[in-house]
Design a protein around this motif. Sequence first.
Motif, PDB file in Angstrom:
ATOM      1  N   THR A  79      -0.415   8.615  16.828  1.00  0.00           N
ATOM      2  CA  THR A  79      -0.409   8.155  15.428  1.00  0.00           C
ATOM      3  C   THR A  79      -0.855   6.718  15.252  1.00  0.00           C
ATOM      4  O   THR A  79      -0.704   6.157  14.175  1.00  0.00           O
ATOM      5  N   VAL A  80      -1.418   6.112  16.273  1.00  0.00           N
ATOM      6  CA  VAL A  80      -1.812   4.712  16.166  1.00  0.00           C
ATOM      7  C   VAL A  80      -2.894   4.532  15.101  1.00  0.00           C
ATOM      8  O   VAL A  80      -2.926   3.515  14.408  1.00  0.00           O
ATOM      9  N   ASP A  81      -3.777   5.499  14.950  1.00  0.00           N
ATOM     10  CA  ASP A  81      -4.828   5.401  13.932  1.00  0.00           C
ATOM     11  C   ASP A  81      -4.236   5.220  12.538  1.00  0.00           C
ATOM     12  O   ASP A  81      -4.755   4.455  11.735  1.00  0.00           O
ATOM     13  N   LYS A  82      -3.166   5.930  12.263  1.00  0.00           N
ATOM     14  CA  LYS A  82      -2.524   5.824  10.954  1.00  0.00           C
ATOM     15  C   LYS A  82      -1.803   4.481  10.798  1.00  0.00           C
ATOM     16  O   LYS A  82      -1.628   3.998   9.691  1.00  0.00           O
ATOM     17  N   GLN A  83      -1.386   3.893  11.903  1.00  0.00           N
ATOM     18  CA  GLN A  83      -0.644   2.641  11.873  1.00  0.00           C
ATOM     19  C   GLN A  83      -1.540   1.417  11.934  1.00  0.00           C
ATOM     20  O   GLN A  83      -1.052   0.297  11.772  1.00  0.00           O
ATOM     21  N   MET A  84      -2.832   1.580  12.148  1.00  0.00           N
ATOM     22  CA  MET A  84      -3.736   0.436  12.330  1.00  0.00           C
ATOM     23  C   MET A  84      -3.739  -0.550  11.161  1.00  0.00           C
ATOM     24  O   MET A  84      -3.729  -1.753  11.392  1.00  0.00           O
ATOM     25  N   LYS A  88      -2.874  -4.464  11.847  1.00  0.00           N
ATOM     26  CA  LYS A  88      -3.795  -5.555  11.524  1.00  0.00           C
ATOM     27  C   LYS A  88      -3.135  -6.593  10.618  1.00  0.00           C
ATOM     28  O   LYS A  88      -3.306  -7.794  10.818  1.00  0.00           O
ATOM     29  N   GLN A  89      -2.378  -6.132   9.622  1.00  0.00           N
ATOM     30  CA  GLN A  89      -1.674  -7.064   8.733  1.00  0.00           C
ATOM     31  C   GLN A  89      -0.677  -7.901   9.524  1.00  0.00           C
ATOM     32  O   GLN A  89      -0.578  -9.114   9.321  1.00  0.00           O
ATOM     33  N   ASP A  90       0.067  -7.264  10.398  1.00  0.00           N
ATOM     34  CA  ASP A  90       1.049  -7.989  11.209  1.00  0.00           C
ATOM     35  C   ASP A  90       0.375  -9.030  12.098  1.00  0.00           C
ATOM     36  O   ASP A  90       0.860 -10.154  12.230  1.00  0.00           O
ATOM     37  N   LEU A  91      -0.756  -8.668  12.697  1.00  0.00           N
ATOM     38  CA  LEU A  91      -1.465  -9.610  13.558  1.00  0.00           C
ATOM     39  C   LEU A  91      -2.020 -10.783  12.761  1.00  0.00           C
ATOM     40  O   LEU A  91      -1.974 -11.929  13.211  1.00  0.00           O
ATOM     41  N   GLU A  92      -2.550 -10.504  11.569  1.00  0.00           N
ATOM     42  CA  GLU A  92      -3.066 -11.578  10.729  1.00  0.00           C
ATOM     43  C   GLU A  92      -1.944 -12.514  10.290  1.00  0.00           C
ATOM     44  O   GLU A  92      -2.105 -13.733  10.279  1.00  0.00           O
ATOM     45  N   ALA A  93      -0.785 -11.949   9.937  1.00  0.00           N
ATOM     46  CA  ALA A  93       0.357 -12.770   9.539  1.00  0.00           C
ATOM     47  C   ALA A  93       0.840 -13.621  10.714  1.00  0.00           C
ATOM     48  O   ALA A  93       1.154 -14.800  10.541  1.00  0.00           O
TER      49      ALA A  93
END
Length: 69
Positions: free
Chosen positions: A44-49, A53-58
């Motif tokens: 399910t990583v595709d659905k969580q991407m 990405k938002q978490d990494l940007e934050a």
Amino acid sequence: MSASGYVGGAAAQVDSAIMMIRVLASVAPLALMLVVAAILRLYTVDKQMPQIKQDLEARAAATTEAADE
């Protein structure tokens, strides 16, 4: 293979050994591919991407802010 009567140096193999060779070359890989396909359906990583990405940007923004201070 030896359980099916396979003899490595024999000029001809018994029918059960030939059948085992066919099974190991066709049915066994098919079964493994079906298991892999079933496991990939749970991936399910595709659905969580987008969230990842938002978490990494934050996290990157917070790190940059902390370094500026």
